[in-house]
Design an enzyme around this catalytic site. Structure first.
Site, short mmCIF file in Angstrom:
data_model
loop_
_atom_site.label_atom_id
_atom_site.label_comp_id
_atom_site.label_asym_id
_atom_site.label_seq_id
_atom_site.Cartn_x
_atom_site.Cartn_y
_atom_site.Cartn_z
CD GLU A 47 -2.37 7.75 -0.29
OE1 GLU A 47 -0.86 7.57 -0.62
OE2 GLU A 47 -2.84 7.24 -1.22
CD GLU A 58 -14.76 8.37 -1.99
OE1 GLU A 58 -13.83 8.92 -1.75
OE2 GLU A 58 -15.03 7.59 -2.69
CB CYS A 93 -13.12 2.32 0.22
SG CYS A 93 -13.53 3.47 1.85
CB CYS A 96 -16.35 6.28 1.75
SG CYS A 96 -14.51 6.95 1.90
N1 THU Z 1 -9.66 6.41 -2.06
C1 THU Z 1 -10.39 7.19 -1.76
O1 THU Z 1 -9.94 8.42 -1.58
N2 THU Z 1 -11.72 6.90 -2.18
C2 THU Z 1 -12.13 5.91 -2.49
O2 THU Z 1 -13.33 5.47 -2.55
C3 THU Z 1 -11.08 4.49 -2.56
C4 THU Z 1 -9.77 5.05 -2.15
C5 THU Z 1 -8.09 6.73 -1.83
C6 THU Z 1 -7.57 6.15 -0.54
C7 THU Z 1 -6.02 6.24 -0.89
O3 THU Z 1 -5.42 7.32 -0.60
C8 THU Z 1 -6.02 5.85 -2.26
O4 THU Z 1 -7.13 6.06 -2.76
C9 THU Z 1 -5.62 4.28 -2.53
O5 THU Z 1 -6.46 3.40 -1.82
#
Ligand code: THU
Length: 141
Positions: A47, A58, A93, A96
């Site tokens: 983040e 991912e 998400c 990704c």
């Molecule tokens: N996040 C992922 O790493 N992968 C996903 O497919 C969904 C979201 C992370 C992004 C962010 O750091 C946290 O999860 C909350 O959204």
């Protein structure tokens, strides 16, 4: 054996999840990607205080693999959930999914959501993104 490979990938996804940098959401994700020739690449979410600069687990795995010369992939295992809590099935998400569609055949690429080494579900990329945008299909030259 496929089952053993998947269990190994789940283990690696849980291990890399420990490296997750998620001070803002408190949500930690780990991913393990298998290339067409069987190599494994892991990634965690990273983040940023400027939230939009965040990279998902991912994509970290995919970008690591591409940066080392791989562009063909078989499957990805994803584990994710609130930090310090038991993970639940965590689907990728939209960003990704779009990155997966750039490199992977939606009919063949497996997206595996895992809660543990014993509990996981195997999907295909097309289950999440049946009509992915691929610029390559639209190019005229
Ligand atoms: N996040 C992922 O790493 N992968 C996903 O497919 C969904 C979201 C992370 C992004 C962010 O750091 C946290 O999860 C909350 O959204």
């Amino acid at each position: 054996m496929e089952k053993e490979k998947i269990e190994k990938m789940i283990e690696q996804a849980f291990a890399v999840r420990e490296q997750s940098y998620a001070p803002y959401s408190g949500f930690s994700v780990g991913a393990c990607l298998e290339t067409a020739d069987g190599k494994l690449y892991t990634g965690c979410n990273i983040e940023n205080g400027s939230y939009g600069a965040t990279n998902c687990g991912e994509r970290t795995a995919i970008y690591k693999a591409v940066s080392e010369g791989n562009q063909s992939f078989q499957r990805i295992v994803i584990v994710g959930g609130a930090k310090e809590k038991k993970v639940d099935y965590c689907p990728p998400c939209g960003i990704c999914l779009q990155v997966m569609v750039e490199f992977c055949d939606p009919e063949l690429f497996e997206v595996i959501l895992a809660k543990s080494k014993e509990e996981y579900r195997i999907y295909l990329l097309k289950d999440f993104l049946p009509l992915g945008f691929r610029l390559e299909k639209w190019r005229l030259i």
